[in-house]
Design a protein around this motif. Structure first.
Motif, short mmCIF file in Angstrom:
data_model
loop_
_atom_site.label_atom_id
_atom_site.label_comp_id
_atom_site.label_asym_id
_atom_site.label_seq_id
_atom_site.Cartn_x
_atom_site.Cartn_y
_atom_site.Cartn_z
N ALA A 42 66.61 -2.54 -54.83
CA ALA A 42 67.91 -2.33 -55.10
C ALA A 42 69.02 -2.43 -53.91
N GLN A 43 68.69 -2.09 -52.76
CA GLN A 43 69.11 -1.84 -51.64
C GLN A 43 69.25 -3.60 -50.83
N SER A 44 68.22 -4.16 -51.11
CA SER A 44 68.24 -5.61 -50.72
C SER A 44 68.91 -6.61 -51.55
N TRP A 45 68.89 -6.34 -52.97
CA TRP A 45 69.69 -7.13 -53.95
C TRP A 45 70.08 -6.31 -54.94
N PRO A 46 71.41 -5.57 -54.64
CA PRO A 46 71.86 -4.70 -55.56
C PRO A 46 72.60 -5.18 -56.66
N TYR A 47 72.89 -6.55 -56.48
CA TYR A 47 73.60 -7.41 -57.70
C TYR A 47 72.61 -7.85 -58.83
N LEU A 48 71.40 -7.54 -58.55
CA LEU A 48 70.27 -8.11 -59.33
C LEU A 48 69.45 -6.86 -60.22
N HIS A 49 69.77 -5.48 -59.54
CA HIS A 49 68.95 -4.30 -59.88
C HIS A 49 69.07 -3.92 -61.33
N ASP A 58 69.78 -25.16 -48.73
CA ASP A 58 69.27 -23.87 -48.70
C ASP A 58 69.70 -23.20 -49.75
N PRO A 59 68.97 -22.94 -50.82
CA PRO A 59 69.09 -22.54 -52.08
C PRO A 59 69.94 -21.17 -52.33
N GLN A 60 69.77 -20.43 -50.80
CA GLN A 60 70.50 -19.01 -50.80
C GLN A 60 72.02 -19.49 -50.47
N ARG A 61 72.36 -20.69 -50.05
CA ARG A 61 73.68 -21.15 -49.85
C ARG A 61 74.53 -21.58 -50.95
N VAL A 62 73.86 -21.62 -52.09
CA VAL A 62 74.41 -22.14 -53.46
C VAL A 62 74.50 -20.97 -54.17
N THR A 63 75.50 -21.07 -55.22
CA THR A 63 75.88 -20.15 -55.99
C THR A 63 75.20 -20.46 -57.60
N TRP A 64 74.43 -19.52 -58.04
CA TRP A 64 73.70 -19.54 -59.23
C TRP A 64 74.13 -18.88 -60.37
N ARG A 65 74.53 -19.44 -61.47
CA ARG A 65 74.87 -18.82 -62.71
C ARG A 65 73.96 -19.11 -63.78
N LEU A 66 73.26 -18.10 -64.17
CA LEU A 66 71.77 -18.44 -64.97
C LEU A 66 72.20 -17.28 -66.29
N TRP A 114 60.98 -16.66 -54.90
CA TRP A 114 61.09 -18.18 -54.42
C TRP A 114 62.46 -18.26 -53.41
N GLN A 115 62.73 -16.98 -52.68
CA GLN A 115 64.08 -17.17 -51.96
C GLN A 115 65.03 -17.92 -52.22
N VAL A 116 65.61 -17.40 -53.40
CA VAL A 116 66.89 -18.05 -54.05
C VAL A 116 67.73 -17.27 -53.85
N ALA A 117 67.57 -15.76 -54.28
CA ALA A 117 68.35 -14.71 -54.19
C ALA A 117 68.55 -14.06 -52.66
N ASP A 118 70.00 -14.27 -52.28
CA ASP A 118 70.36 -13.80 -50.89
C ASP A 118 70.36 -12.54 -50.66
N PRO A 119 69.85 -11.96 -49.70
CA PRO A 119 70.09 -10.41 -49.42
C PRO A 119 71.39 -10.17 -48.88
N GLU A 120 72.03 -11.12 -48.51
CA GLU A 120 73.20 -10.80 -47.72
C GLU A 120 74.47 -11.02 -48.49
N ARG A 121 74.55 -11.85 -49.63
CA ARG A 121 75.47 -11.87 -50.53
C ARG A 121 74.99 -12.18 -52.04
N ALA A 122 75.89 -11.83 -52.78
CA ALA A 122 75.61 -12.02 -54.33
C ALA A 122 75.65 -13.38 -54.84
N VAL A 144 73.73 -14.86 -56.80
CA VAL A 144 73.09 -15.13 -58.19
C VAL A 144 73.79 -14.10 -59.16
N LEU A 145 73.96 -14.91 -60.34
CA LEU A 145 74.45 -14.22 -61.37
C LEU A 145 73.52 -14.30 -62.69
N VAL A 146 72.90 -13.50 -63.21
CA VAL A 146 71.92 -13.43 -64.15
C VAL A 146 72.31 -12.68 -65.44
#
Length: 247
Positions: free
Chosen positions: A64-71, A179-187, A205-213, A215-217
């Motif tokens: 949750a600390q690394s990927w808070p936008y997915l928790h 780099d998939p982490q430089r892309v914005t994903w809307r899923l 798969w190292q798609v979700a970036d720990p530095e910025r949100a 990915v939107l699921v």
């Protein structure tokens, strides 16, 4: 064993221990193991229910600390210990976790989840006990083609499932050196458990970036599901980081 045999064996263990129900629990144990390796948290072989719970809690708190936008999308993996029948579930989950070690799943999990939807394959087998087949089925002509002259900024997939389409896109991005982490994903994946598996796959798969949100699921069935998920995510983040630490 090949990945398909591993997936068959994992699902068979839960069916033997508990039957084809409460699928959040075995997927939670498996997803915890995946994230533990990504977070470099030491693995512990828990022989008690209390040890299993404390170990999993450490992993999900760190996630949750690394990927808070997915928790908020993997809460089904973290809230089952509060269910009314949690005592029986805990015993089954503990035995299941030990059997993952015995089967060699934990030892080979990085390979099993690298570039293939192993978690999704296990989930499908849990839903359908008689199911067998390739872990990562690919249809002819499904290759994703990107336009090299156009910068890839946002990718939208609906439905996303547990991540097979994401893998197809990742192959295309890799071919262009993107780099998939430089892309914005809307899923979007409206089935909650499948969406939770998707989120863990995005980390593996190292798609979700720990530095910025990036990915939107979404699990919303609204026409404007992107806006609905933005609002749901904002509310979840406020709960995770209440004022004065949040926003």
């Amino acid at each position: 064993m090949n990945p398909s045999d591993f997936a068959d064996a994992v699902a068979a263990q839960w069916h033997e221990l508990y039957g084809p129900s409460r699928l959040e629990v075995p997927m939670s144990v498996l997803a915890t193991t995946v994230l533990r390796q990504r977070l470099v948290i030491s693995a512990q072989e828990h022989t008690t229910a209390e040890g299993l719970l404390s170990g999993q809690q450490r992993v999900w708190e760190a996630a949750a600390q690394s990927w808070p936008y997915l928790h908020h999308r993997w809460e089904c993996f973290t809230d089952w210990p509060t269910w009314p029948d949690h005592h029986r579930l805990l015993q089954a989950a503990t035995v299941f976790a030990l059997r993952l070690h015995t089967l060699g799943v934990v030892e080979h999990l990085r390979v099993l989840t690298h570039g293939q939807d192993f978690l999704g394959a296990v989930l499908r087998r849990l839903h359908t006990p008689a199911m067998t087949g390739s872990v990562n089925p690919r249809c002819e002509g499904r290759a994703v083609r990107l336009h090299p002259e156009m910068p890839v900024q946002t990718i939208t997939l609906d439905p996303a499932g547990s991540g097979q389409q994401v893998l197809d896109v990742l192959s295309a991005l890799n071919a262009q050196g993107i780099d998939p982490q430089r892309v914005t994903w809307r899923l979007r994946e409206v089935e909650e458990l499948t969406a939770a598996v998707l989120c863990v796959n995005l980390v593996a798969w190292q798609v979700a970036d720990p530095e910025r949100a990036n990915v939107l699921v979404a699990i919303s069935e609204d026409d404007d599901w992107i806006q609905a998920e933005q609002e749901a995510r904002a509310e979840a983040l406020r709960a995770l980081y209440p004022p004065p630490f949040g926003f």
